[in-house]
Design a protein around this motif. Structure first.
Motif, PDB file in Angstrom:
ATOM      1  N   VAL A 310       2.246  -6.886 -10.905  1.00 29.28           N
ATOM      2  CA  VAL A 310       1.227  -5.969 -10.395  1.00 29.28           C
ATOM      3  C   VAL A 310       0.707  -6.483  -9.060  1.00 29.28           C
ATOM      4  O   VAL A 310       0.223  -7.624  -8.971  1.00 29.28           O
ATOM      5  N   ASN A 311       0.807  -5.654  -8.036  1.00 32.64           N
ATOM      6  CA  ASN A 311       0.280  -5.996  -6.717  1.00 32.64           C
ATOM      7  C   ASN A 311      -1.213  -5.678  -6.703  1.00 32.64           C
ATOM      8  O   ASN A 311      -1.615  -4.527  -6.895  1.00 32.64           O
ATOM      9  N   ILE A 312      -2.042  -6.703  -6.472  1.00 32.15           N
ATOM     10  CA  ILE A 312      -3.496  -6.514  -6.514  1.00 32.15           C
ATOM     11  C   ILE A 312      -4.129  -6.632  -5.126  1.00 32.15           C
ATOM     12  O   ILE A 312      -5.349  -6.817  -5.011  1.00 32.15           O
ATOM     13  N   GLN A 313      -3.313  -6.491  -4.081  1.00 28.73           N
ATOM     14  CA  GLN A 313      -3.832  -6.657  -2.724  1.00 28.73           C
ATOM     15  C   GLN A 313      -4.985  -5.703  -2.432  1.00 28.73           C
ATOM     16  O   GLN A 313      -5.949  -6.058  -1.750  1.00 28.73           O
ATOM     17  N   ARG A 314      -4.892  -4.469  -2.958  1.00 29.16           N
ATOM     18  CA  ARG A 314      -5.952  -3.491  -2.724  1.00 29.16           C
ATOM     19  C   ARG A 314      -6.809  -3.255  -3.964  1.00 29.16           C
ATOM     20  O   ARG A 314      -7.515  -2.244  -4.061  1.00 29.16           O
TER      21      ARG A 314
END
Length: 363
Positions: A310-314
């Motif tokens: 899961v990409n949590i950058q935003r």
């Protein structure tokens, strides 16, 4: 039991949301004089099929004989197999079911009708049949102009009772103006088929169709008197992306645990393709494999068999190893089929533990 005591991954069913979904569909069906024969492919749990019947469903729909055998325990007065059953072993099991409850099968070939008739004759049983008509999905079903020929070929076969027609408007996803116009076109085609059949002496007691995306527009299809939604009981990211519901209507989620934060701007959870399935969204251009409840702007970018990335950058927040995360899958039907157990929850408490008895019933 508190939800926090569950081992993960765990399939959770919010009972309040599920009951609201069921009640709304049942109320709509009553208001529009439609038989509700829900498809149990989504939940695969007899206790939930029984609940659908308690709320007024006229019967249940399944795809495979194995699912029908599982749902027999609901006490349903009527089982529809919305799938052509081909093969002598399957048919032997099917006609055995017909001795215990009313069974109807949707077919789109004379070959299927003859096999079914022979099996029913050998068992001295009677089977209802629906002629499957293609209304644009291009999957199964004969074109509308061939409906009469199909009915003429199967309606008089021994031990088969012609009940009517079936169709599935699965090509209609987003209920925008274009899809509504297509639904009106389907309505015109259904009425034409019914008129042709009636003129030839074949009355249709059952005109069975519908889907979850088109559920609350079913009244636009004149002549249809039965609907077979499945996903509506839980909903998922697909039904949200189609505009058929909101995330507040999604009863099912999968509880997972963060197992790694070693890569910057990424978390890894303990569920991958063997937990969620690899289905992409059917509508819209958004990527990903599910909706992260705790971080709606995070993106479920990639899966291995047991890892979800899961990409949590935003995401607007951070996560720690050991954190619990709820994910609403893209396609809940295939996700449920991955799980042996489902947990019915109310708030943070587990009220029901159900075995997913229809899991893996592919024959």
């Amino acid at each position: 039991m508190h939800v926090s005591e569950l081992d993960t991954p765990a399939l959770l069913i919010d009972l309040d949301i599920m009951e609201r979904n069921l009640a709304r569909a049942a109320s709509y069906a009553r208001a529009h004089d439609l038989r509700l024969r829900p498809h149990t492919k989504t939940h695969k749990i007899p206790a939930l099929g029984k609940r659908q019947l308690e709320l007024g469903a006229a019967g249940l729909t399944v795809a495979k004989v194995g699912e029908a055998e599982v749902m027999l325990s609901t006490g349903t007065p009527d089982l529809l197999l919305a799938y052509p059953i081909i093969g002598h072993r399957k048919l032997e099991r099917l006609v055995n079911l017909a001795k215990q409850t009313n069974v109807t099968v949707a077919i789109d070939s004379v070959f299927a009708g003859r096999q079914l008739s022979e099996a029913a004759r050998a068992a001295q049983a009677n089977i209802g049949i629906l002629a499957e008509i293609d209304m644009g999905l291009r999957r199964v079903g004969v074109p509308p102009e061939e409906a009469l020929a199909l009915v003429q070929g199967v309606a008089r076969l021994p031990h088969l009772n012609f009940e009517g027609i079936a169709f599935y408007p699965g090509q209609l996803k987003e209920m925008d103006e274009q899809s509504l116009r297509q639904l009106d076109t389907i309505s015109t085609r259904v009425q034409r088929v019914l008129r042709d059949l009636n003129d030839a002496g074949y009355g249709c007691r059952v005109v069975s169709g519908g889907s979850t995306p088109t559920l609350y527009q079913s009244h636009r299809v004149h002549g249809m008197n039965e609907i077979r939604p499945g996903t509506y009981i839980f909903n998922d990211k697909n039904t949200v992306s189609c505009g058929a519901c909101t995330y507040a209507d999604c009863a099912a989620s999968i509880l997972v645990t963060v197992i790694s934060t070693a890569v910057k701007n990424q978390i890894v959870v303990d569920g991958g393709s063997k937990t969620f399935s690899s289905d992409r969204l059917v509508a819209g251009a958004e990527a990903g494999f599910g909706h992260i409840v705790e971080a709606p702007d995070a993106v479920f970018t990639k899966m291995n068999e047991e890892h979800g990335l899961v990409n949590i950058q935003r995401a607007g927040r951070s996560f720690q190893v050991g954190d619990a995360v709820h994910i609403i899958p893209n396609h809940i039907c295939t996700a449920v089929n991955m799980h042996e157990t489902a947990y019915g929850i109310r708030g943070d408490q587990v009220e029901h533990v159900w075995t997913v008895e229809g899991r893996g019933k592919l024959q």
